[in-house]
Design a protein around this motif. Structure first.
Motif, PDB file in Angstrom:
ATOM      1  N   LYS A   1      41.909  45.683  50.308  1.00 28.39           N
ATOM      2  CA  LYS A   1      42.888  46.762  49.449  1.00 28.39           C
ATOM      3  C   LYS A   1      41.664  47.641  48.994  1.00 28.39           C
ATOM      4  O   LYS A   1      40.695  47.229  48.463  1.00 28.39           O
ATOM      5  CB  LYS A   1      43.607  46.117  48.661  1.00 28.39           C
ATOM      6  CG  LYS A   1      44.697  45.212  49.351  1.00 28.39           C
ATOM      7  CD  LYS A   1      45.547  44.392  48.106  1.00 28.39           C
ATOM      8  CE  LYS A   1      46.491  43.707  48.932  1.00 28.39           C
ATOM      9  NZ  LYS A   1      47.059  42.693  48.148  1.00 28.39           N
ATOM     10  N   THR A   2      42.125  48.957  48.621  1.00 27.00           N
ATOM     11  CA  THR A   2      41.163  49.891  47.910  1.00 27.00           C
ATOM     12  C   THR A   2      41.774  50.068  46.498  1.00 27.00           C
ATOM     13  O   THR A   2      40.891  50.234  45.766  1.00 27.00           O
ATOM     14  CB  THR A   2      41.507  51.350  48.463  1.00 27.00           C
ATOM     15  OG1 THR A   2      42.926  51.668  48.356  1.00 27.00           O
ATOM     16  CG2 THR A   2      40.897  51.458  49.803  1.00 27.00           C
ATOM     17  N   ASN A   3      42.698  49.485  46.094  1.00 28.19           N
ATOM     18  CA  ASN A   3      43.269  49.511  44.701  1.00 28.19           C
ATOM     19  C   ASN A   3      43.031  48.393  43.999  1.00 28.19           C
ATOM     20  O   ASN A   3      43.806  47.661  43.416  1.00 28.19           O
ATOM     21  CB  ASN A   3      44.687  49.898  44.609  1.00 28.19           C
ATOM     22  CG  ASN A   3      44.697  51.598  44.621  1.00 28.19           C
ATOM     23  OD1 ASN A   3      44.003  52.079  45.451  1.00 28.19           O
ATOM     24  ND2 ASN A   3      45.945  52.134  44.008  1.00 28.19           N
ATOM     25  N   THR A   4      41.695  47.915  44.042  1.00 34.52           N
ATOM     26  CA  THR A   4      41.518  46.939  43.111  1.00 34.52           C
ATOM     27  C   THR A   4      40.371  47.081  41.964  1.00 34.52           C
ATOM     28  O   THR A   4      39.620  47.922  41.896  1.00 34.52           O
ATOM     29  CB  THR A   4      40.751  45.684  44.026  1.00 34.52           C
ATOM     30  OG1 THR A   4      39.471  46.288  44.511  1.00 34.52           O
ATOM     31  CG2 THR A   4      41.555  45.125  45.198  1.00 34.52           C
TER      32      THR A   4
ATOM     33  N   ARG B   1      45.079  45.950  41.422  1.00 24.15           N
ATOM     34  CA  ARG B   1      45.146  44.615  41.340  1.00 24.15           C
ATOM     35  C   ARG B   1      44.037  43.985  40.567  1.00 24.15           C
ATOM     36  O   ARG B   1      42.791  44.642  40.924  1.00 24.15           O
ATOM     37  CB  ARG B   1      45.171  43.890  42.643  1.00 24.15           C
ATOM     38  CG  ARG B   1      46.705  44.070  43.196  1.00 24.15           C
ATOM     39  CD  ARG B   1      47.754  43.130  42.684  1.00 24.15           C
ATOM     40  NE  ARG B   1      48.988  43.541  43.206  1.00 24.15           N
ATOM     41  CZ  ARG B   1      50.125  42.675  42.697  1.00 24.15           C
ATOM     42  NH1 ARG B   1      50.107  41.889  41.802  1.00 24.15           N
ATOM     43  NH2 ARG B   1      51.410  43.207  43.297  1.00 24.15           N
ATOM     44  N   ILE B   2      43.928  43.122  39.901  1.00 22.14           N
ATOM     45  CA  ILE B   2      42.537  42.390  39.344  1.00 22.14           C
ATOM     46  C   ILE B   2      42.173  41.547  40.240  1.00 22.14           C
ATOM     47  O   ILE B   2      42.736  40.628  40.680  1.00 22.14           O
ATOM     48  CB  ILE B   2      42.774  41.831  38.156  1.00 22.14           C
ATOM     49  CG1 ILE B   2      43.551  42.813  37.022  1.00 22.14           C
ATOM     50  CG2 ILE B   2      41.562  41.287  37.479  1.00 22.14           C
ATOM     51  CD1 ILE B   2      42.673  43.953  36.365  1.00 22.14           C
ATOM     52  N   GLU B   3      40.983  42.165  40.836  1.00 27.91           N
ATOM     53  CA  GLU B   3      40.158  41.336  42.022  1.00 27.91           C
ATOM     54  C   GLU B   3      39.017  40.429  41.092  1.00 27.91           C
ATOM     55  O   GLU B   3      38.816  39.296  41.692  1.00 27.91           O
ATOM     56  CB  GLU B   3      39.360  42.360  42.850  1.00 27.91           C
ATOM     57  CG  GLU B   3      39.076  41.374  44.150  1.00 27.91           C
ATOM     58  CD  GLU B   3      38.184  42.446  44.909  1.00 27.91           C
ATOM     59  OE1 GLU B   3      38.335  43.368  45.059  1.00 27.91           O
ATOM     60  OE2 GLU B   3      37.118  41.742  45.505  1.00 27.91           O
ATOM     61  N   GLY B   4      38.638  40.699  40.181  1.00 28.06           N
ATOM     62  CA  GLY B   4      37.654  40.036  39.468  1.00 28.06           C
ATOM     63  C   GLY B   4      37.581  40.125  38.068  1.00 28.06           C
ATOM     64  O   GLY B   4      37.933  41.332  37.437  1.00 28.06           O
ATOM     65  N   ILE B   5      37.068  39.175  37.441  1.00 26.80           N
ATOM     66  CA  ILE B   5      36.744  39.086  35.888  1.00 26.80           C
ATOM     67  C   ILE B   5      35.368  38.728  35.644  1.00 26.80           C
ATOM     68  O   ILE B   5      34.754  38.128  35.912  1.00 26.80           O
ATOM     69  CB  ILE B   5      37.840  38.183  35.258  1.00 26.80           C
ATOM     70  CG1 ILE B   5      39.264  38.591  35.293  1.00 26.80           C
ATOM     71  CG2 ILE B   5      37.521  38.038  33.604  1.00 26.80           C
ATOM     72  CD1 ILE B   5      40.292  37.544  34.600  1.00 26.80           C
ATOM     73  N   TYR B   6      34.785  39.871  34.696  1.00 26.39           N
ATOM     74  CA  TYR B   6      33.215  39.792  34.478  1.00 26.39           C
ATOM     75  C   TYR B   6      33.070  39.479  33.116  1.00 26.39           C
ATOM     76  O   TYR B   6      33.813  39.624  32.290  1.00 26.39           O
ATOM     77  CB  TYR B   6      32.784  41.093  35.055  1.00 26.39           C
ATOM     78  CG  TYR B   6      32.865  42.220  34.339  1.00 26.39           C
ATOM     79  CD1 TYR B   6      33.945  43.028  34.627  1.00 26.39           C
ATOM     80  CD2 TYR B   6      32.043  42.572  33.178  1.00 26.39           C
ATOM     81  CE1 TYR B   6      34.168  44.171  33.588  1.00 26.39           C
ATOM     82  CE2 TYR B   6      32.439  43.734  32.443  1.00 26.39           C
ATOM     83  CZ  TYR B   6      33.527  44.537  32.562  1.00 26.39           C
ATOM     84  OH  TYR B   6      33.709  45.689  31.816  1.00 26.39           O
ATOM     85  N   GLN B   7      31.835  39.073  32.873  1.00 24.13           N
ATOM     86  CA  GLN B   7      31.553  38.895  31.384  1.00 24.13           C
ATOM     87  C   GLN B   7      30.076  39.234  31.226  1.00 24.13           C
ATOM     88  O   GLN B   7      29.137  38.652  32.058  1.00 24.13           O
ATOM     89  CB  GLN B   7      31.756  37.350  30.812  1.00 24.13           C
ATOM     90  CG  GLN B   7      31.424  37.363  29.505  1.00 24.13           C
ATOM     91  CD  GLN B   7      31.978  36.072  28.991  1.00 24.13           C
ATOM     92  OE1 GLN B   7      32.150  35.076  29.564  1.00 24.13           O
ATOM     93  NE2 GLN B   7      31.753  35.953  27.547  1.00 24.13           N
ATOM     94  N   SER B   8      29.560  40.340  30.489  1.00 29.77           N
ATOM     95  CA  SER B   8      28.248  40.483  30.382  1.00 29.77           C
ATOM     96  C   SER B   8      27.873  40.154  29.084  1.00 29.77           C
ATOM     97  O   SER B   8      28.384  39.202  28.289  1.00 29.77           O
ATOM     98  CB  SER B   8      28.407  42.178  30.445  1.00 29.77           C
ATOM     99  OG  SER B   8      28.566  42.668  29.064  1.00 29.77           O
ATOM    100  N   TYR B   9      26.582  40.721  28.705  1.00 30.39           N
ATOM    101  CA  TYR B   9      26.285  40.085  27.341  1.00 30.39           C
ATOM    102  C   TYR B   9      26.682  40.975  26.298  1.00 30.39           C
ATOM    103  O   TYR B   9      26.255  40.785  25.094  1.00 30.39           O
ATOM    104  CB  TYR B   9      24.548  40.320  27.510  1.00 30.39           C
ATOM    105  CG  TYR B   9      23.911  39.518  28.539  1.00 30.39           C
ATOM    106  CD1 TYR B   9      23.884  37.992  28.291  1.00 30.39           C
ATOM    107  CD2 TYR B   9      23.290  40.018  29.589  1.00 30.39           C
ATOM    108  CE1 TYR B   9      23.350  37.374  29.240  1.00 30.39           C
ATOM    109  CE2 TYR B   9      22.670  39.266  30.471  1.00 30.39           C
ATOM    110  CZ  TYR B   9      22.353  37.846  30.282  1.00 30.39           C
ATOM    111  OH  TYR B   9      21.836  37.089  31.171  1.00 30.39           O
ATOM    112  N   ASN B  10      27.763  41.975  26.447  1.00 25.33           N
ATOM    113  CA  ASN B  10      27.938  42.960  25.457  1.00 25.33           C
ATOM    114  C   ASN B  10      29.465  43.010  25.445  1.00 25.33           C
ATOM    115  O   ASN B  10      30.164  43.658  26.223  1.00 25.33           O
ATOM    116  CB  ASN B  10      27.124  44.228  25.707  1.00 25.33           C
ATOM    117  CG  ASN B  10      27.573  45.124  24.411  1.00 25.33           C
ATOM    118  OD1 ASN B  10      28.494  45.034  23.760  1.00 25.33           O
ATOM    119  ND2 ASN B  10      26.662  46.270  24.491  1.00 25.33           N
ATOM    120  N   THR B  11      30.280  41.937  24.527  1.00 23.88           N
ATOM    121  CA  THR B  11      31.721  41.815  24.691  1.00 23.88           C
ATOM    122  C   THR B  11      32.048  43.188  24.386  1.00 23.88           C
ATOM    123  O   THR B  11      33.442  43.507  24.784  1.00 23.88           O
ATOM    124  CB  THR B  11      32.177  40.832  23.643  1.00 23.88           C
ATOM    125  OG1 THR B  11      31.524  40.878  22.553  1.00 23.88           O
ATOM    126  CG2 THR B  11      31.800  39.388  24.426  1.00 23.88           C
TER     127      THR B  11
END
Lengths: 404, 232
Positions: A142-145, A181-191
């Motif tokens: 899908k393109t809308n992620t 649609r939410i395809e992924g959830i990320y967490q960086s060093y800067n909340t």
């Protein structure tokens, strides 16, 4: 002979001299370690800023600002990105389309920055893929992620495959809304950044914005920090109609953090040296008072005030310089060890460090010039500390001193 | 005779504004080169104060002190230090050697302050320690020497700067009889053979007997100044 007398005088009271030498060594170690800790934190923040957020350089349209709903674009972005990627100094380059807008769910909404990215280029430039904690990295057909930050997901109670609606202005100033649609959830060093940024494919965003072959930002990661000014100058010369900025210009707060860290560490070093100075003054004053008669004899025999002053100064200098190498060695050893292992502050600081854009693991480090700086400060401390006892000795009158 | 010390009307007064105490009271004194003079008198008679003034360690309240033709009364403390270095040798009652230096270094130290070349320093140190009979103790620190030996090193040190005269404050007070006689023999020999001027304060009858001139101080003033024919 003054050097000989000074050196032998040090060892007249071995315990006292060893105590002060140990103090010098520990003081130097503590000073260097604190400086290394701050330097490590500053460097870590800089690395995060460069390698995860900003990259070394960014190219924008001359009137680029994120304050506008419709952000000025770079028109020949695709061609320029290819040119930049071909430069040997460039490690990775990522063209980004940006829209400032609103994210809405069934339960809430938030103001956000929508970043349209080419997934592979962005992964190489800001390591976005490695920050993924859940889901996949634009592997869906899908393109809308979209990829969303963990903090924003938590705030809006979003999960993988949750549906969100993004609303923003296109290039004609029309309000555009699209479902993702939410395809992924990320967490960086800067909340703070995680809470504000979501990532979508650049082609999808450009289609919605009405842009073709365009981008708002080209982020450039170089092979080393030292190349930054050279590449910046080259790109600026080649693209005079665009704005080429380095990370310090884009993120002045990072530069400020670095200089503040340096200043803060120096404050600690000065406090440590001040404590050390009092130790040295006490020791040398004791040494002078114990040797009142001897100093009187030296003056009676014909040792002038300059030589007497030099003798006490030399004695103090030697006392400090014997402790110095041990302190340096200890500091160097500990810093080397911890620069590889790191100091994990997760249990102490929790998420606080990441809230301010720092990693939870600090890798202390200290460049050679800072070791030298600390040694120079210690030497200055020693010399300044010797002044009071030396002046005290100079004020002695030989006839009274000999009498004891 | 060549005058080394010429003292005019010197007084040293403590507490001049409250209850004045005259440590030295209106003293006139001439000392010629080659004299072997004892300053005697009871405790508190002003012997040490007078020696300190002669040695430029203390300033008189009034009067002038001329050493070898130079009025030292009003010299600044730095100039006095330099003057002492080149003109006066000191021997103290408690020896006062530098404890961290060896006998050789204690003697050499004065010459170093005078910037004497190394070769000359070495030759003179050996000669002086030979003269005081300590050639076998050159590399020994004061703590390992007896009182008599330490005082002999102190005499060698006093001679090292080639002074105009040597001031010795109770040089035998801390020595046993044998060491005292030995020291006196050395001092007398230096006086006789090298025409070195010695002025020493003392209570010690053995020293007084060896002096050729005896100046007796009472309450800061010279009560008597006699020449002795019977010498060493």
């Amino acid at each position: 002979m003054i050097t000989t007398i000074a050196w032998r005088n040090i060892w007249r009271n071995k315990t006292r001299s060893l105590v002060i030498m140990t103090s010098v060594a520990l003081g130097l170690w503590a000073g260097a370690f604190i400086a290394a800790l701050y330097w490590g934190m500053g460097q870590e923040r800089m690395r995060i800023a460069i390698e995860n957020e900003i990259a070394h350089l960014q190219i924008h349209a001359p009137d680029f600002t994120l304050e506008f709903a419709r952000i000025p674009a770079i028109h020949n972005a695709t061609q320029l990105t290819a040119q930049v990627a071909a430069m040997k100094e460039v490690k990775a380059v990522s063209a980004r389309a940006i829209a400032m807008g609103m994210l809405a769910t069934a339960t809430g909404s938030a103001g956000i920055q929508i970043n349209g990215i080419e997934p592979n280029a962005e992964a190489a430039t800001s390591q976005l893929k490695s920050k993924l904690t859940e889901g996949t990295y634009f592997e869906s057909k899908k393109t809308n992620t979209a990829l969303i930050g963990a903090k924003l997901a938590k705030k809006l109670k979003l999960k993988l495959n949750s549906k969100v609606v993004l609303t923003f202005q296109d290039k004609e100033d029309n309000l555009v809304s699209a479902a993702f649609r939410i395809e992924g959830i990320y967490q960086s060093y800067n909340t703070a950044l995680d809470e504000r940024n979501i990532y979508v494919p650049i082609t999808t965003l450009n289609n919605l914005l009405g842009l073709q072959q365009q981008a708002h930002e080209i982020a450039i990661l170089l092979h080393s920090d030292e190349l930054t000014p050279v590449v910046k100058a080259t790109l600026a010369a080649q693209n005079q109609d665009l704005k080429v900025q380095d990370w310090k210009e884009i993120s002045p707060e990072t530069g400020l953090i670095l200089s503040t860290m340096g200043q803060a560490s120096m404050v600690f070093v000065v406090i440590i040296l001040l404590a050390l100075a009092f130790g040295i003054i006490n020791t040398m004053l004791m040494a002078v008072l114990e040797r009142t008669r001897e100093i009187g004899v030296l003056m009676a025999l014909g040792m002038n005030k300059l030589k007497l002053f030099a003798m006490i100064l030399t004695e103090t200098f030697m006392l400090v310089m014997v402790g110095c190498p041990f302190g340096l060695l200890l500091a160097w050893g500990v810093i080397q060890l911890l620069s590889e292992k790191g100091i994990d502050l997760t249990n102490i600081a929790g998420q606080t460090m990441q809230d301010f854009g720092f990693s939870n693991v600090i890798y202390p480090g200290l460049p050679a010039n800072q070791y030298l700086q600390i040694v120079i400060l210690v030497v200055i401390t020693a010399i300044v500390s010797a002044f009071f006892p030396a002046i005290r000795a100079l004020r002695l009158k030989p006839v009274e001193a000999i009498r004891g | 005779m060549d005058t080394v010390i010429d003292v005019h009307n010197i007084s040293k007064v403590y507490n001049p504004d409250t209850i004045p105490v005259y440590a030295v009271n209106n003293v006139h004194l001439h000392v010629d080169r080659g004299e072997f003079t004892a300053l005697v008198g009871p405790s508190g008679s002003g012997k040490t104060t007078l020696l300190n003034i002669l040695g430029g360690l203390d300033h008189p309240t009034s009067g002038t002190v001329v050493i070898n033709g130079i009025d030292i009364t009003n010299l600044s403390s730095n100039k006095l230090i330099d003057f002492r270095l080149h003109n006066i040798g000191f021997v103290f009652q408690s020896f006062n050697l530098i404890p961290v230096l060896t006998a050789r270094e204690n003697v050499e130290f004065i010459m170093l302050l005078q910037n004497v070349p190394k070769k000359e320093r070495n030759q003179r140190v050996i000669a002086l320690l030979n003269e005081v009979g300590l050639s076998d103790k050159m590399d020994v620190r004061p703590a390992q020497l007896s009182g008599g030996q330490q005082q002999r090193v102190a005499v060698a040190r006093a001679l090292a700067s080639k002074p105009q005269f040597i001031l010795a404050d109770e040089p035998t007070a801390n020595l046993d009889s044998a060491s005292a006689f030995n020291l006196l023999d050395i001092m007398a020999k230096l006086n006789r053979e090298e025409n070195m001027t010695f002025i020493f304060s003392t209570h010690d009858q053995r020293v007084i007997e060896r002096a050729r001139r005896v100046i007796t101080l009472v309450d800061g003033s010279i009560a008597s100044d006699t020449a002795q024919t019977k010498t060493d």
